[in-house]
Structures are given as structure tokens and as C-alpha cells.
Scaffold this motif. Structure first.
Motif, PDB file in Angstrom:
ATOM      1  N   LEU A  50       0.816  -1.211   0.000  1.00  0.00           N
ATOM      2  CA  LEU A  50       0.000   0.000   0.000  1.00  0.00           C
ATOM      3  C   LEU A  50       0.854   1.267   0.000  1.00  0.00           C
ATOM      4  CD1 LEU A  50      -2.704  -1.065   2.632  1.00  0.00           C
ATOM      5  CD2 LEU A  50      -2.893  -1.112   0.131  1.00  0.00           C
ATOM      6  N   ASN A  51       2.144   1.108   0.330  1.00  0.00           N
ATOM      7  CA  ASN A  51       3.077   2.244   0.355  1.00  0.00           C
ATOM      8  C   ASN A  51       2.563   3.400   1.215  1.00  0.00           C
ATOM      9  OD1 ASN A  51       5.063   1.123  -1.400  1.00  0.00           O
ATOM     10  ND2 ASN A  51       3.732   1.571  -3.153  1.00  0.00           N
ATOM     11  N   LYS A  52       2.032   3.064   2.385  1.00  0.00           N
ATOM     12  CA  LYS A  52       1.533   4.078   3.304  1.00  0.00           C
ATOM     13  C   LYS A  52       2.613   4.456   4.316  1.00  0.00           C
ATOM     14  CE  LYS A  52      -2.500   3.981   5.094  1.00  0.00           C
ATOM     15  NZ  LYS A  52      -3.730   3.607   5.832  1.00  0.00           N
ATOM     16  N   ASP A  53       2.464   5.649   4.867  1.00  0.00           N
ATOM     17  CA  ASP A  53       3.343   6.077   5.951  1.00  0.00           C
ATOM     18  C   ASP A  53       2.678   5.679   7.265  1.00  0.00           C
ATOM     19  OD1 ASP A  53       5.270   7.247   4.296  1.00  0.00           O
ATOM     20  OD2 ASP A  53       4.123   9.111   4.153  1.00  0.00           O
ATOM     21  N   TRP A  54       3.029   4.512   7.763  1.00  0.00           N
ATOM     22  CA  TRP A  54       2.407   4.000   8.976  1.00  0.00           C
ATOM     23  C   TRP A  54       2.912   4.770  10.193  1.00  0.00           C
ATOM     24  CZ3 TRP A  54      -1.360   0.888   7.588  1.00  0.00           C
ATOM     25  CH2 TRP A  54      -1.241   0.171   6.394  1.00  0.00           C
ATOM     26  N   THR A 187      -6.676  -2.706   7.810  1.00  0.00           N
ATOM     27  CA  THR A 187      -5.629  -3.708   7.606  1.00  0.00           C
ATOM     28  C   THR A 187      -6.186  -5.099   7.894  1.00  0.00           C
ATOM     29  OG1 THR A 187      -4.781  -3.587   9.879  1.00  0.00           O
ATOM     30  CG2 THR A 187      -3.872  -2.036   8.266  1.00  0.00           C
TER      31      THR A 187
END
Length: 223
Positions: A50-54, A187
Motif C-alpha cells: 500500500l506504500n503508506k506512511d504508517w 488492515t
């Protein structure tokens, strides 16, 4: 004659050395993992795609040793080891989750795959109060097959978190049932259930109630 014998001996020695396996010339396809605090975490590929900034929630440790390119097949994994993360990479708790369940390293999410200290699955599976739904997934491509009833989903989670953690009882013969637990943040954590043995891949053997839940849902969707 003596010179020829000596030369032949040297050639034999060089040949033997060239076939002597070492971490530098042995290619090992490691699973992307990191071990910290007696817990082994595997990369959650679906979340990482997803290339998210967790969001993180504080540093919990750091990588001490990178296996890729350094360790051999007989390496005994210990705290601080990672397959591909570089030495010195910081390990962070993931906001909203106990670090026993998920951590973040190098911007990627790592989820527990094995614990050396847990007594129950709930000691690391931090999902109580966070479940949106439970689904059945295809064995071929993990595509959606069906959704558990709300009652069954609630009962399953209640049973999973109190399930004794007994990975030594792992028995994976027969048919496999893939299921996913979708959480309220969007998620998902995935696992596998083996009806023939009752083993659940989180590391325990299903109770009779869990077996009945799966039997009902498998029958409903002709899994």
C-alpha cells in the motif's frame, strides 16, 4: 617428480577451497523477517504494497545483524537478527497495536509469526475490539469467498485470544482453509486452519467451538 607432486597437491587444495561453501558465496533466499524481544516478525506484504506512511509509537529496538550476505544456513536466529534490514535499522511500535503483534522497520510493517514466550495466542494477537469482520479466502489467490456471521466472528475472536499457544503441536495434513481477520483500520491479519488436525496457524489447536464455527462457515460457502 617432486615438483609435479607438490604442484598437484596445491591444485587439489585450491580446488577444495573453491567448493567450500561460505555465507559470501552461498545464495540463500531468506524470508523477510526480524527478531526482537524473543518474537519473530515477518513482513506483511499486503500492507507494505500500500506504500503508506504508517504511524509509529516509539522506538523498541534496532537490528544488530543482517543475515543476507553474512549468515549461512546453519545460523541460529537471535534477538536483533534480520534477513534484509541493515544493521542499525530502528524498530518501532506501530501506533494502535501492541509491539508484540506488529512493529515497523524501514517504513515496512512486520507482523508476529512466532513467539518464544507467549502462553496464549492472545499474548501477541492484539485484535480484541479492533475486528471489522472475518472472511474466508481462496486457497489459490486469497480472493474473497464469504463472510462469517457477526456471531461467529465474535465467538472466533474470543476463542482465538485464549487459545493456548502450542506451536510444537503444529500438524498441517489435509485440506487448508484460508481466512482473514479484517481490522477497523482497514488492515488485515491472515491465517490458515486445517480441519483434519484442528491446527490454526497462529500457533494452537482449535477448541471444539472453533471447529464448529469453521464447519458451519465452510458448509455455508461450500469451501
Amino acid at each position: 617428480m617432486r615438483k609435479r607432486t607438490l604442484l598437484f597437491s596445491i591444485l587439489l587444495l585450491l580446488t577444495a577451497c573453491s567448493f567450500n561453501p561460505s555465507p559470501q558465496n552461498t545464495i540463500i533466499d531468506w524470508v523477510d523477517f526480524v527478531k526482537w524481544n524473543d518474537t519473530t516478525y515477518g513482513a506483511n506484504y499486503e500492507m507494505n504494497e500500500l506504500n503508506k506512511d504508517w504511524e509509529t509509537a516509539g522506538e523498541v529496538g534496532e537490528v544488530k545483524y543482517r543475515l543476507d550476505g553474512h549468515a549461512g544456513t546453519n545460523h541460529q536466529t537471535k534477538n536483533g537478527d534480520a534477513a534484509y534490514l541493515s544493521k542499525g535499522t530502528k524498530l518501532f511500535a506501530m501506533k494502535g497495536y501492541d509491539p508484540a503483534f506488529r512493529i515497523i522497520a524501514d517504513g515496512k510493517v512486520y507482523e508476529v509469526t512466532e513467539s518464544d514466550t507467549a502462553e496464549t495466542v492472545g499474548d501477541f494477537l492484539d485484535i480484541e475490539g479492533k475486528v471489522q469482520r472475518v472472511i474466508l479466502q481462496s486457497e489459490q489467490d486469497l480472493s474473497f469467498i464469504g463472510e462469517f456471521t457477526d456471531e461467529h466472528a465474535e465467538q472466533l475472536i474470543e476463542e482465538l485470544v485464549v487459545m493456548p499457544y502450542e506451536p510444537e503441536r503444529r500438524a498441517t495434513e489435509g485440506k487448508r482453509v484460508f481466512f482473514g481477520i479484517e481490522l477497523v483500520d482497514g488492515t488485515m491479519t491472515r491465517s490458515v486452519y486445517w480441519p483434519e488436525t484442528g491446527y490454526v496457524n497462529y500457533g494452537g489447536v482449535a477448541s471444539e467451538e472453533v471447529k464448529e464455527i469453521f464447519e458451519a462457515e465452510i458448509g455455508e460457502y461450500d469451501y
